[in-house]
Design a protein around this motif. Structure first.
Motif, PDB file in Angstrom:
ATOM      1  N   ALA A  97     -29.714  10.008  32.543  1.00 26.97           N
ATOM      2  CA  ALA A  97     -28.642  10.934  32.908  1.00 26.97           C
ATOM      3  C   ALA A  97     -28.063  10.646  34.288  1.00 26.97           C
ATOM      4  O   ALA A  97     -27.031  11.212  34.652  1.00 26.97           O
ATOM      5  N   GLN A  98     -28.704   9.772  35.064  1.00 30.05           N
ATOM      6  CA  GLN A  98     -28.120   9.364  36.343  1.00 30.05           C
ATOM      7  C   GLN A  98     -26.969   8.379  36.148  1.00 30.05           C
ATOM      8  O   GLN A  98     -26.116   8.242  37.019  1.00 30.05           O
ATOM      9  N   ASN A  99     -26.981   7.667  35.045  1.00 32.12           N
ATOM     10  CA  ASN A  99     -25.933   6.681  34.749  1.00 32.12           C
ATOM     11  C   ASN A  99     -25.712   5.714  35.914  1.00 32.12           C
ATOM     12  O   ASN A  99     -24.581   5.423  36.311  1.00 32.12           O
ATOM     13  N   GLY A 100     -26.809   5.243  36.477  1.00 37.64           N
ATOM     14  CA  GLY A 100     -26.718   4.253  37.538  1.00 37.64           C
ATOM     15  C   GLY A 100     -26.420   4.799  38.915  1.00 37.64           C
ATOM     16  O   GLY A 100     -26.385   4.046  39.895  1.00 37.64           O
ATOM     17  N   GLY A 101     -26.198   6.101  39.042  1.00 40.04           N
ATOM     18  CA  GLY A 101     -25.907   6.698  40.339  1.00 40.04           C
ATOM     19  C   GLY A 101     -27.119   7.403  40.912  1.00 40.04           C
ATOM     20  O   GLY A 101     -28.190   7.447  40.300  1.00 40.04           O
ATOM     21  N   ALA A 102     -26.949   7.970  42.090  1.00 35.43           N
ATOM     22  CA  ALA A 102     -28.056   8.678  42.729  1.00 35.43           C
ATOM     23  C   ALA A 102     -28.222  10.079  42.153  1.00 35.43           C
ATOM     24  O   ALA A 102     -29.338  10.515  41.855  1.00 35.43           O
ATOM     25  N   PRO A 110     -20.549  11.093  22.783  1.00 30.71           N
ATOM     26  CA  PRO A 110     -20.616   9.837  22.025  1.00 30.71           C
ATOM     27  C   PRO A 110     -19.267   9.133  21.928  1.00 30.71           C
ATOM     28  O   PRO A 110     -19.214   7.913  21.778  1.00 30.71           O
ATOM     29  N   GLU A 111     -18.179   9.886  22.027  1.00 34.44           N
ATOM     30  CA  GLU A 111     -16.855   9.281  21.906  1.00 34.44           C
ATOM     31  C   GLU A 111     -16.405   8.568  23.181  1.00 34.44           C
ATOM     32  O   GLU A 111     -15.620   7.622  23.124  1.00 34.44           O
ATOM     33  N   SER A 112     -16.876   9.029  24.335  1.00 35.21           N
ATOM     34  CA  SER A 112     -16.329   8.510  25.592  1.00 35.21           C
ATOM     35  C   SER A 112     -17.372   8.193  26.654  1.00 35.21           C
ATOM     36  O   SER A 112     -17.027   7.722  27.735  1.00 35.21           O
ATOM     37  N   GLY A 113     -18.640   8.454  26.381  1.00 32.63           N
ATOM     38  CA  GLY A 113     -19.681   8.148  27.354  1.00 32.63           C
ATOM     39  C   GLY A 113     -19.901   9.280  28.345  1.00 32.63           C
ATOM     40  O   GLY A 113     -19.639  10.450  28.053  1.00 32.63           O
ATOM     41  N   PHE A 114     -20.367   8.922  29.536  1.00 34.13           N
ATOM     42  CA  PHE A 114     -20.715   9.930  30.535  1.00 34.13           C
ATOM     43  C   PHE A 114     -19.479  10.631  31.084  1.00 34.13           C
ATOM     44  O   PHE A 114     -18.419  10.019  31.262  1.00 34.13           O
ATOM     45  N   LEU A 115     -19.628  11.920  31.357  1.00 32.16           N
ATOM     46  CA  LEU A 115     -18.559  12.679  31.993  1.00 32.16           C
ATOM     47  C   LEU A 115     -18.378  12.180  33.428  1.00 32.16           C
ATOM     48  O   LEU A 115     -19.328  11.697  34.050  1.00 32.16           O
ATOM     49  N   PRO A 116     -17.186  12.310  33.994  1.00 33.35           N
ATOM     50  CA  PRO A 116     -16.939  11.786  35.346  1.00 33.35           C
ATOM     51  C   PRO A 116     -17.493  12.667  36.457  1.00 33.35           C
ATOM     52  O   PRO A 116     -17.382  12.319  37.632  1.00 33.35           O
ATOM     53  N   TYR A 117     -18.094  13.803  36.097  1.00 40.96           N
ATOM     54  CA  TYR A 117     -18.558  14.752  37.107  1.00 40.96           C
ATOM     55  C   TYR A 117     -20.063  14.614  37.319  1.00 40.96           C
ATOM     56  O   TYR A 117     -20.813  14.297  36.398  1.00 40.96           O
TER      57      TYR A 117
END
Length: 327
Positions: A97-102, A110-117
């Motif tokens: 759930a970090q998606n590579g961030g801190a 599933p349609e668009s991936g991680f939310l930008p927030y």
């Protein structure tokens, strides 16, 4: 409810979440131990193309773990409750759930991936990060929590110095599961308080804001306050007593920077009881005996008390401050 009935209901809930479809398919119930924000009441699967919600996953797991602690008997059913609660916690992948961030992201589709927030700034994610740090399987690294607290805002407003968050519920929600008295992270050690004291100050700030009443709403007073995320009478623009007012539907109302459309949520006052009983009891007395928070029929809008001209007079009783009452 008897203990037996509570065990049956709890076990049915935990079994459902453990056995429900997990995967990247758009109609699953969850994925990587995270569950969709909204599920169909009949099928238990995702609806409305909603997101996997990281913070709602935290509330679910906190409830499951609490049930696992409460049901401590040696019976087969209560043992299974503890086993399932632990298994659900272990399945949650916080690192993904970090998606590579801190910091943690708000969610995934599933349609668009991680939310930008991302969960940044002081908010209800306090519980989210605590559970993530404590995970026995996919723990958040310490730097993730530090990255989150680095986005905090310490404010001096409404006569109080405190870690600011506008909506009152933010200062209450994580405390449902964790007693923060005497617990300090680096940020709170530097300020010389803990999160419980911070919530007490936030409660007093709410009262002072109502006393100051910078927007001039009828009824705001020492014993009439409670601004938080809630439903409201909008969206609508009206001229009330010569003042143009904008009213909102559901929104994260907050103190002192808004939004504030004159909508008060009495439940926000009740939930402040552990932090400042000396001002909460007086406010509850006012709500019950003077404002008389009752309605004659249930209107479409949900839980708030709003200062505005009431376009639905047949639906609401009037309180002493001439404000419309809704629940």
């Amino acid at each position: 409810m008897t203990r037996t009935a509570a065990v049956e209901r709890t076990l049915a809930t935990l079994r459902f979440f453990w056995n429900s479809p997990q995967g990247p398919e758009p109609d699953a119930t969850g994925y990587r131990g995270v569950y969709y924000h909204f599920l169909d009441i009949q099928t238990g699967r995702r609806v409305w193309q909603c997101e996997l919600s990281t913070v709602d996953r935290a509330f679910l797991l906190a409830g499951a773990l609490t049930a696992g602690i409460y049901f401590d008997a040696s019976s087969g059913d209560e043992t299974e409750i503890r086993t399932l609660a632990d298994a659900l916690y272990r399945r949650a992948d916080w690192q993904w759930a970090q998606n590579g961030g801190a910091t943690l992201t708000h969610g995934w589709k599933p349609e668009s991936g991680f939310l930008p927030y991302r969960w940044e700034g002081y908010d209800e994610a306090l519980l989210l990060y605590v559970l993530g740090l404590g995970s026995p399987t996919y723990p958040l690294p310490e730097y993730s929590y530090a990255a989150w607290t680095s986005t905090y805002r310490w404010e001096h407003v409404c006569g109080q110095e405190y870690l600011h968050a506008g909506p009152l519920f933010i200062h209450q929600l994580s405390h449902i599961w964790i007693d923060f008295r005497g617990i300090q992270d680096a940020f709170m050690r530097d300020k010389g308080i803990d999160y419980f004291e911070n919530s007490r100050r936030a409660t007093y700030a709410q009262q002072q804001y109502a006393i100051d009443n910078p927007l001039g709403f009828k009824g705001y007073a020492k014993n009439c306050w409670g601004i938080t995320a809630s439903e409201g009478p909008g969206p609508e623009n009206l001229n009330v007593d010569g003042i143009d007012r904008e009213f909102f539907d559901y929104v994260g109302r907050g103190v002192p920077f808004g939004p504030d459309d004159g909508t008060l949520a009495p439940w926000g006052v009740v939930a402040s009881l552990p932090f400042a009983p000396e001002i909460v009891f007086a406010t509850l007395h006012y709500c019950v005996h003077e404002a008389k928070l009752t309605v004659t029929v249930r209107p479409a809008h949900l839980p708030a008390r709003t200062d505005r001209s009431d376009p639905y007079p047949a639906s609401c009783q009037r309180c002493g401050s001439n404000s419309a009452m809704r629940r």
